[in-house]
Design a protein around this motif. Structure first.
Motif, PDB file in Angstrom:
ATOM      1  N   ASP A 147       4.659  84.009  59.515  1.00 16.56           N
ATOM      2  CA  ASP A 147       3.925  84.697  60.121  1.00 16.56           C
ATOM      3  C   ASP A 147       2.353  83.757  60.713  1.00 16.56           C
ATOM      4  OD1 ASP A 147       3.428  87.696  61.036  1.00 16.56           O
ATOM      5  OD2 ASP A 147       0.893  86.444  60.585  1.00 16.56           O
ATOM      6  N   ALA A 148       2.981  83.858  62.233  1.00 17.42           N
ATOM      7  CA  ALA A 148       1.449  82.986  62.915  1.00 17.42           C
ATOM      8  C   ALA A 148       0.065  83.422  62.766  1.00 17.42           C
ATOM      9  CB  ALA A 148       1.707  83.571  64.590  1.00 17.42           C
ATOM     10  N   VAL A 149       0.244  84.194  62.011  1.00 15.47           N
ATOM     11  CA  VAL A 149      -1.360  84.730  60.931  1.00 15.47           C
ATOM     12  C   VAL A 149      -1.964  83.922  59.802  1.00 15.47           C
ATOM     13  CG1 VAL A 149      -3.227  86.355  60.880  1.00 15.47           C
ATOM     14  CG2 VAL A 149      -1.618  86.812  62.989  1.00 15.47           C
ATOM     15  N   THR A 150      -0.699  84.786  59.055  1.00 21.12           N
ATOM     16  CA  THR A 150      -0.762  84.873  57.172  1.00 21.12           C
ATOM     17  C   THR A 150       0.004  83.012  57.383  1.00 21.12           C
ATOM     18  OG1 THR A 150       0.756  85.759  57.360  1.00 21.12           O
ATOM     19  CG2 THR A 150      -1.274  87.097  57.019  1.00 21.12           C
ATOM     20  N   GLY A 151       0.913  83.168  57.793  1.00 17.56           N
ATOM     21  CA  GLY A 151       1.686  82.046  57.469  1.00 17.56           C
ATOM     22  C   GLY A 151       2.959  82.127  56.614  1.00 17.56           C
ATOM     23  N   LYS A 152       2.875  83.074  56.021  1.00 17.63           N
ATOM     24  CA  LYS A 152       3.748  83.736  55.300  1.00 17.63           C
ATOM     25  C   LYS A 152       5.203  84.637  55.573  1.00 17.63           C
ATOM     26  CE  LYS A 152       0.322  84.722  51.140  1.00 17.63           C
ATOM     27  NZ  LYS A 152      -0.489  85.532  50.391  1.00 17.63           N
ATOM     28  N   SER A 153       6.336  84.564  54.863  1.00 14.90           N
ATOM     29  CA  SER A 153       7.368  84.707  55.163  1.00 14.90           C
ATOM     30  C   SER A 153       8.323  85.798  54.693  1.00 14.90           C
ATOM     31  CB  SER A 153       8.208  83.788  55.633  1.00 14.90           C
ATOM     32  OG  SER A 153       8.759  83.261  54.654  1.00 14.90           O
ATOM     33  N   ALA A 154       8.564  86.650  55.698  1.00 16.19           N
ATOM     34  CA  ALA A 154       8.644  88.186  54.599  1.00 16.19           C
ATOM     35  C   ALA A 154       9.889  87.793  53.842  1.00 16.19           C
ATOM     36  CB  ALA A 154       9.706  89.172  55.750  1.00 16.19           C
ATOM     37  N   LEU A 155      10.862  86.744  54.269  1.00 17.31           N
ATOM     38  CA  LEU A 155      12.247  86.298  53.404  1.00 17.31           C
ATOM     39  C   LEU A 155      12.129  85.339  53.140  1.00 17.31           C
ATOM     40  CD1 LEU A 155      15.248  87.891  55.223  1.00 17.31           C
ATOM     41  CD2 LEU A 155      14.166  88.724  52.812  1.00 17.31           C
ATOM     42  N   PRO A 156      12.256  84.243  51.861  1.00 15.40           N
ATOM     43  CA  PRO A 156      12.454  82.823  51.741  1.00 15.40           C
ATOM     44  C   PRO A 156      13.736  81.921  52.274  1.00 15.40           C
ATOM     45  CG  PRO A 156      12.779  84.059  49.876  1.00 15.40           C
ATOM     46  CD  PRO A 156      12.707  84.990  50.675  1.00 15.40           C
ATOM     47  N   LEU A 157      13.119  81.034  53.321  1.00 11.18           N
ATOM     48  CA  LEU A 157      14.654  80.234  53.454  1.00 11.18           C
ATOM     49  C   LEU A 157      15.225  79.875  52.883  1.00 11.18           C
ATOM     50  CD1 LEU A 157      15.564  79.671  56.952  1.00 11.18           C
ATOM     51  CD2 LEU A 157      14.832  77.789  56.502  1.00 11.18           C
ATOM     52  N   ALA A 158      14.351  80.216  52.237  1.00 14.37           N
ATOM     53  CA  ALA A 158      15.521  78.580  50.931  1.00 14.37           C
ATOM     54  C   ALA A 158      16.303  79.786  50.071  1.00 14.37           C
ATOM     55  CB  ALA A 158      14.346  78.160  49.571  1.00 14.37           C
ATOM     56  N   ALA A 159      16.345  80.812  50.315  1.00 12.93           N
ATOM     57  CA  ALA A 159      16.636  81.786  49.058  1.00 12.93           C
ATOM     58  C   ALA A 159      17.872  82.317  50.409  1.00 12.93           C
ATOM     59  CB  ALA A 159      16.307  82.933  48.838  1.00 12.93           C
ATOM     60  N   LEU A 160      17.992  82.346  51.949  1.00  9.69           N
ATOM     61  CA  LEU A 160      18.335  82.581  52.491  1.00  9.69           C
ATOM     62  C   LEU A 160      19.416  82.193  53.045  1.00  9.69           C
ATOM     63  CD1 LEU A 160      19.121  85.641  54.305  1.00  9.69           C
ATOM     64  CD2 LEU A 160      17.546  83.579  56.417  1.00  9.69           C
ATOM     65  N   LEU A 161      19.271  80.772  53.145  1.00  4.98           N
ATOM     66  CA  LEU A 161      20.040  80.769  53.532  1.00  4.98           C
ATOM     67  C   LEU A 161      21.552  80.339  52.568  1.00  4.98           C
ATOM     68  CD1 LEU A 161      18.264  76.977  54.908  1.00  4.98           C
ATOM     69  CD2 LEU A 161      20.241  78.443  56.149  1.00  4.98           C
ATOM     70  N   PRO A 162      21.496  79.745  51.456  1.00  4.77           N
ATOM     71  CA  PRO A 162      22.729  80.468  50.518  1.00  4.77           C
ATOM     72  C   PRO A 162      23.177  81.235  50.738  1.00  4.77           C
ATOM     73  CG  PRO A 162      20.602  79.502  49.738  1.00  4.77           C
ATOM     74  CD  PRO A 162      19.891  79.574  50.393  1.00  4.77           C
ATOM     75  N   VAL A 163      22.557  82.166  50.464  1.00  2.00           N
ATOM     76  CA  VAL A 163      23.732  83.917  50.472  1.00  2.00           C
ATOM     77  C   VAL A 163      23.506  83.575  51.843  1.00  2.00           C
ATOM     78  CG1 VAL A 163      22.700  85.906  51.961  1.00  2.00           C
ATOM     79  CG2 VAL A 163      21.808  84.895  49.250  1.00  2.00           C
ATOM     80  N   VAL A 164      23.566  83.633  53.060  1.00  2.00           N
ATOM     81  CA  VAL A 164      24.061  83.192  54.198  1.00  2.00           C
ATOM     82  C   VAL A 164      25.632  82.252  54.347  1.00  2.00           C
ATOM     83  CG1 VAL A 164      22.720  84.351  55.778  1.00  2.00           C
ATOM     84  CG2 VAL A 164      22.691  82.258  55.557  1.00  2.00           C
ATOM     85  N   TRP A 165      25.196  81.290  53.594  1.00  2.00           N
ATOM     86  CA  TRP A 165      26.309  79.947  53.350  1.00  2.00           C
ATOM     87  C   TRP A 165      27.624  80.580  52.882  1.00  2.00           C
ATOM     88  CZ3 TRP A 165      22.367  75.900  52.270  1.00  2.00           C
ATOM     89  CH2 TRP A 165      22.137  75.692  52.925  1.00  2.00           C
ATOM     90  N   LEU A 166      27.338  81.670  51.424  1.00  2.00           N
ATOM     91  CA  LEU A 166      28.094  81.938  50.693  1.00  2.00           C
ATOM     92  C   LEU A 166      28.979  83.315  51.355  1.00  2.00           C
ATOM     93  CD1 LEU A 166      26.752  82.059  46.929  1.00  2.00           C
ATOM     94  CD2 LEU A 166      28.480  80.049  48.223  1.00  2.00           C
ATOM     95  N   ALA A 167      28.267  83.980  52.084  1.00  2.00           N
ATOM     96  CA  ALA A 167      29.139  85.302  52.677  1.00  2.00           C
ATOM     97  C   ALA A 167      30.275  84.744  53.799  1.00  2.00           C
ATOM     98  CB  ALA A 167      27.724  86.059  53.447  1.00  2.00           C
ATOM     99  N   PRO A 168      29.981  84.338  54.597  1.00  2.00           N
ATOM    100  CA  PRO A 168      31.437  83.770  55.025  1.00  2.00           C
ATOM    101  C   PRO A 168      31.993  82.633  54.518  1.00  2.00           C
ATOM    102  CG  PRO A 168      29.369  82.462  55.726  1.00  2.00           C
ATOM    103  CD  PRO A 168      29.075  83.351  54.619  1.00  2.00           C
ATOM    104  N   TRP A 179      14.533  96.777  54.908  1.00  2.00           N
ATOM    105  CA  TRP A 179      15.703  96.574  54.002  1.00  2.00           C
ATOM    106  C   TRP A 179      14.321  95.722  53.207  1.00  2.00           C
ATOM    107  CZ3 TRP A 179      20.381  94.454  56.342  1.00  2.00           C
ATOM    108  CH2 TRP A 179      20.711  94.959  56.748  1.00  2.00           C
ATOM    109  N   ILE A 180      13.664  95.096  53.973  1.00  2.00           N
ATOM    110  CA  ILE A 180      12.713  94.392  53.071  1.00  2.00           C
ATOM    111  C   ILE A 180      11.541  95.190  52.586  1.00  2.00           C
ATOM    112  CG2 ILE A 180      10.128  92.844  53.330  1.00  2.00           C
ATOM    113  CD1 ILE A 180      11.911  91.678  56.174  1.00  2.00           C
ATOM    114  N   ALA A 181      11.219  96.516  52.677  1.00  2.00           N
ATOM    115  CA  ALA A 181      10.455  97.424  52.504  1.00  2.00           C
ATOM    116  C   ALA A 181      11.153  97.862  50.799  1.00  2.00           C
ATOM    117  CB  ALA A 181      10.234  98.473  53.368  1.00  2.00           C
TER     118      ALA A 181
END
Length: 237
Positions: free
Chosen positions: A65-86, A21-23
């Motif tokens: 990521d341990a090497v780049t320090g970047k994440s594939a999904l921003p936690l600040a965007a992910l948390l509101p999504v997983v809060w609202l869905a349930p 999906w991330i792709a």
């Protein structure tokens, strides 16, 4: 067959599913995560979707990521999504149960809604009241049936909603942050599929134990009933 294959792959390895999906982009990924968590919670016909493991896998991709320090999904965007869905899913399922629940149960179309599972869920409501809505959120199948049966049994919306919101927030935050903080540990990465299976087993264990106890409880009265009948026959003879 396509949807069956998709669900089978999602159950088997949610990490690979999210990677595909991330792709396509962050927005579609968050949309898929929202949809699956919502459907597991909000549509009584889909209690088998992997909410716990999906949240864990999503948290894994939100970790830097341990090497780049970047994440594939921003936690600040992910948390509101997983809060609202349930939370939204619970509301949807509650009103489905309230308006259509009796007819759905009597139709027998929801094969996962066995008498044992219904009895266990109703037993939780009878014992704990609205607190059961919060506790049921942490058990697969029961978290799907709990809002539905709450609607059937006539639990007031004003009593149901606060515990539903609290349960949805705690459950989604817990499993997402578990993936966020522990998903990048080498042992977890090397055995990710086993970790997912472990999460499923641990989540299902209380439900399985409850079903076994329910079946054993049914057998005991039967034996007592037979013994009582034998005693009556002996007295008559």
């Amino acid at each position: 067959m396509g949807i069956i294959h998709f669900l089978a792959e999602l159950l088997k390895d949610p990490r690979t599913a999210i990677a595909s999906w991330i792709a396509m982009g962050v927005a579609p990924t968050l949309g898929f995560i929202f949809l699956i968590v919502f459907v597991e919670t909000g549509v009584v016909f889909f209690p088998f979707l992997p909410g716990d493991s999906l949240l864990f896998a999503a948290g894994f991709f939100a970790a830097p990521d341990a090497v780049t320090g970047k994440s594939a999904l921003p936690l600040a965007a992910l948390l509101p999504v997983v809060w609202l869905a349930p939370i939204i899913g619970d509301q949807c399922n509650y009103f489905i149960g309230h308006f259509f629940g009796r007819r759905i149960v009597e139709s027998g179309k929801v094969k996962a809604m066995t008498p044992e599972r219904l009895a266990k869920t109703e037993g939780m409501i009878n014992r704990w009241g609205p607190l059961a809505v919060f506790l049921g959120r942490f058990f697969p199948f029961i978290r799907t049936f709990m809002p539905f049966i709450s609607g059937i049994t006539g639990m007031r919306w004003s009593r149901f909603t606060p515990f539903s919101v609290l349960g949805g927030l705690c459950w989604s935050t817990l499993f997402t942050l578990l993936g966020y903080f522990f998903g990048n540990i080498p042992v977890v990465q090397d055995n990710f599929e086993l970790v997912i299976v472990g999460i499923l087993v641990i989540s299902l264990l209380p439900t399985i134990i409850g079903l076994v106890k329910a079946k054993m409880g049914k057998k005991k009265p039967t034996g007592a009933h037979v013994a009582a009948e034998s005693a009556v026959e002996e007295e008559e003879n």
